[in-house]
Write a protein that holds these residues in place. Structure first.
Motif, PDB file in Angstrom:
ATOM      1  N   LYS A 187      -0.655 -34.018  36.823  1.00 52.33           N
ATOM      2  CA  LYS A 187      -2.079 -34.107  36.469  1.00 52.33           C
ATOM      3  C   LYS A 187      -2.264 -34.604  35.039  1.00 52.33           C
ATOM      4  CE  LYS A 187      -3.687 -30.531  39.642  1.00 52.33           C
ATOM      5  NZ  LYS A 187      -3.968 -29.082  39.789  1.00 52.33           N
ATOM      6  N   GLY A 188      -1.157 -35.006  34.413  1.00 53.40           N
ATOM      7  CA  GLY A 188      -1.265 -35.613  33.087  1.00 53.40           C
ATOM      8  C   GLY A 188      -1.170 -34.642  31.915  1.00 53.40           C
ATOM      9  N   VAL A 189      -0.808 -33.407  32.194  1.00 51.86           N
ATOM     10  CA  VAL A 189      -0.662 -32.443  31.099  1.00 51.86           C
ATOM     11  C   VAL A 189       0.659 -32.708  30.372  1.00 51.86           C
ATOM     12  CG1 VAL A 189      -0.382 -29.982  30.538  1.00 51.86           C
ATOM     13  CG2 VAL A 189      -2.050 -30.693  32.261  1.00 51.86           C
ATOM     14  N   GLN A 190       0.593 -32.741  29.049  1.00 54.74           N
ATOM     15  CA  GLN A 190       1.796 -32.972  28.246  1.00 54.74           C
ATOM     16  C   GLN A 190       2.622 -31.688  28.169  1.00 54.74           C
ATOM     17  OE1 GLN A 190       0.684 -34.960  24.563  1.00 54.74           O
ATOM     18  NE2 GLN A 190       2.749 -34.604  23.775  1.00 54.74           N
ATOM     19  N   LEU A 191       3.921 -31.800  28.447  1.00 56.07           N
ATOM     20  CA  LEU A 191       4.791 -30.619  28.465  1.00 56.07           C
ATOM     21  C   LEU A 191       5.701 -30.612  27.245  1.00 56.07           C
ATOM     22  CD1 LEU A 191       6.057 -30.919  32.172  1.00 56.07           C
ATOM     23  CD2 LEU A 191       3.974 -29.764  31.361  1.00 56.07           C
ATOM     24  N   ILE A 192       6.006 -29.426  26.739  1.00 53.64           N
ATOM     25  CA  ILE A 192       7.066 -29.312  25.732  1.00 53.64           C
ATOM     26  C   ILE A 192       8.399 -29.191  26.465  1.00 53.64           C
ATOM     27  CG2 ILE A 192       8.051 -27.838  23.930  1.00 53.64           C
ATOM     28  CD1 ILE A 192       5.194 -27.241  23.022  1.00 53.64           C
ATOM     29  N   ASP A 193       8.421 -28.368  27.510  1.00 52.82           N
ATOM     30  CA  ASP A 193       9.634 -28.187  28.316  1.00 52.82           C
ATOM     31  C   ASP A 193       9.417 -28.794  29.703  1.00 52.82           C
ATOM     32  OD1 ASP A 193      11.063 -26.415  26.424  1.00 52.82           O
ATOM     33  OD2 ASP A 193       9.401 -25.059  26.835  1.00 52.82           O
ATOM     34  N   LYS A 194      10.295 -29.731  30.053  1.00 49.96           N
ATOM     35  CA  LYS A 194      10.145 -30.351  31.376  1.00 49.96           C
ATOM     36  C   LYS A 194      10.753 -29.492  32.476  1.00 49.96           C
ATOM     37  CE  LYS A 194       9.354 -35.053  30.013  1.00 49.96           C
ATOM     38  NZ  LYS A 194       9.151 -34.731  28.579  1.00 49.96           N
ATOM     39  N   SER A 195      11.622 -28.561  32.052  1.00 49.66           N
ATOM     40  CA  SER A 195      12.156 -27.599  33.019  1.00 49.66           C
ATOM     41  C   SER A 195      12.286 -26.256  32.308  1.00 49.66           C
ATOM     42  CB  SER A 195      13.497 -28.075  33.561  1.00 49.66           C
ATOM     43  OG  SER A 195      14.358 -28.363  32.501  1.00 49.66           O
ATOM     44  N   PRO A 196      12.312 -25.155  33.095  1.00 47.84           N
ATOM     45  CA  PRO A 196      12.306 -23.828  32.470  1.00 47.84           C
ATOM     46  C   PRO A 196      13.595 -23.528  31.707  1.00 47.84           C
ATOM     47  CG  PRO A 196      12.302 -23.666  34.891  1.00 47.84           C
ATOM     48  CD  PRO A 196      12.212 -25.104  34.551  1.00 47.84           C
ATOM     49  N   ARG A 197      13.468 -22.696  30.679  1.00 48.88           N
ATOM     50  CA  ARG A 197      14.636 -22.201  29.948  1.00 48.88           C
ATOM     51  C   ARG A 197      14.502 -20.688  29.822  1.00 48.88           C
ATOM     52  NH1 ARG A 197      12.464 -21.990  24.516  1.00 48.88           N
ATOM     53  NH2 ARG A 197      10.695 -23.381  24.314  1.00 48.88           N
ATOM     54  N   LYS A 198      15.531 -20.059  29.268  1.00 48.31           N
ATOM     55  CA  LYS A 198      15.550 -18.598  29.168  1.00 48.31           C
ATOM     56  C   LYS A 198      14.777 -18.135  27.935  1.00 48.31           C
ATOM     57  CE  LYS A 198      17.945 -16.786  32.558  1.00 48.31           C
ATOM     58  NZ  LYS A 198      16.923 -16.803  33.603  1.00 48.31           N
TER      59      LYS A 198
ATOM     60  N   HIS B 269       2.234 -28.475  25.932  1.00 48.45           N
ATOM     61  CA  HIS B 269       1.888 -28.946  24.593  1.00 48.45           C
ATOM     62  C   HIS B 269       0.432 -28.622  24.245  1.00 48.45           C
ATOM     63  CE1 HIS B 269       1.604 -31.330  21.034  1.00 48.45           C
ATOM     64  NE2 HIS B 269       2.916 -31.493  21.075  1.00 48.45           N
ATOM     65  N   PRO B 270       0.210 -28.056  23.047  1.00 44.70           N
ATOM     66  CA  PRO B 270      -1.170 -27.680  22.677  1.00 44.70           C
ATOM     67  C   PRO B 270      -2.145 -28.856  22.663  1.00 44.70           C
ATOM     68  CG  PRO B 270       0.376 -27.204  20.864  1.00 44.70           C
ATOM     69  CD  PRO B 270       1.185 -27.641  22.043  1.00 44.70           C
ATOM     70  N   LYS B 271      -1.629 -30.084  22.554  1.00 43.79           N
ATOM     71  CA  LYS B 271      -2.515 -31.259  22.624  1.00 43.79           C
ATOM     72  C   LYS B 271      -3.209 -31.343  23.979  1.00 43.79           C
ATOM     73  CE  LYS B 271      -0.565 -34.529  19.386  1.00 43.79           C
ATOM     74  NZ  LYS B 271       0.583 -35.422  19.236  1.00 43.79           N
TER      75      LYS B 271
ATOM     76  N   GLY C 117      -5.759 -26.758  22.371  1.00 47.94           N
ATOM     77  CA  GLY C 117      -5.394 -26.105  21.111  1.00 47.94           C
ATOM     78  C   GLY C 117      -4.589 -24.832  21.203  1.00 47.94           C
ATOM     79  N   VAL C 118      -4.383 -24.304  22.405  1.00 45.80           N
ATOM     80  CA  VAL C 118      -3.632 -23.049  22.515  1.00 45.80           C
ATOM     81  C   VAL C 118      -2.235 -23.342  23.065  1.00 45.80           C
ATOM     82  CG1 VAL C 118      -3.518 -20.773  23.590  1.00 45.80           C
ATOM     83  CG2 VAL C 118      -5.726 -21.713  22.921  1.00 45.80           C
ATOM     84  N   LEU C 119      -1.222 -23.001  22.290  1.00 43.02           N
ATOM     85  CA  LEU C 119       0.139 -23.140  22.799  1.00 43.02           C
ATOM     86  C   LEU C 119       0.255 -22.222  24.019  1.00 43.02           C
ATOM     87  CD1 LEU C 119       3.015 -24.228  22.559  1.00 43.02           C
ATOM     88  CD2 LEU C 119       3.497 -22.382  20.950  1.00 43.02           C
ATOM     89  N   THR C 120       0.556 -22.819  25.161  1.00 47.38           N
ATOM     90  CA  THR C 120       0.526 -22.096  26.431  1.00 47.38           C
ATOM     91  C   THR C 120       1.921 -22.053  27.046  1.00 47.38           C
ATOM     92  OG1 THR C 120      -1.756 -22.799  26.789  1.00 47.38           O
ATOM     93  CG2 THR C 120      -0.551 -22.041  28.728  1.00 47.38           C
TER      94      THR C 120
END
Ligand code: ZN
Length: 137
Positions: free
Chosen positions: A98-109, A120-122, A126-129
């Motif tokens: 849906k076009g949301v920018q990700l910091i992590d493309k896959s899960p980590r621990k 990504h908060p962008k 504005g909220v780091l999610t």
């Protein structure tokens, strides 16, 4: 997307030694775990209120993400974490589609052995999610 509840709220603090007594003595919550996440260069302290946790984050390195956050913005709310029912990877794929920018493309621990990923908060007004799930789900 099926989110079930707010799993935790992450709060950046300069010192757990100062912050823990505030939550315990002023708010009457009990710190039930302190854990260092070397990967993230943080020491965390956990409190539980209902189904939701408060995660205090103290930086162990000024160059780490929390160290930089505090230098830029000061202490305060750092991120909000939602529990996702269908799994972090599936949720990430759906959001990326849906076009949301990700910091992590896959899960980590993350702390407490949860599978986590940040958006990504962008892309999140504005909220780091963070999205998270118990492993093995
Ligand atoms: Zn978190």
């Amino acid at each position: 997307m099926k989110l079930t509840h707010i799993e935790h709220i992450g709060i950046a603090v300069k010192s757990l030694e100062v912050a823990i007594p505030f939550y315990e003595e002023m708010l009457g919550l009990k710190c039930y775990a302190v854990e260092e996440v070397a990967d993230q260069k943080v020491k965390t302290a956990f409190f539980k209120i209902g189904q939701t946790k408060i995660e205090l984050l103290e930086s162990t390195d000024p160059e780490g993400p929390i160290g930089k956050f505090i230098e830029k913005k000061g202490e305060g709310i750092h991120h909000i974490a939602f529990a996702t029912e269908e799994g972090v990877q599936k949720s990430l794929d759906e959001l990326a589609g849906k076009g949301v920018q990700l910091i992590d493309k896959s899960p980590r621990k993350g702390a407490e052995g949860l599978n986590i990923a940040f958006l990504h908060p962008k892309s999140t007004v504005g909220v780091l999610t963070e999205l998270c799930e118990e492993p093995g789900k």
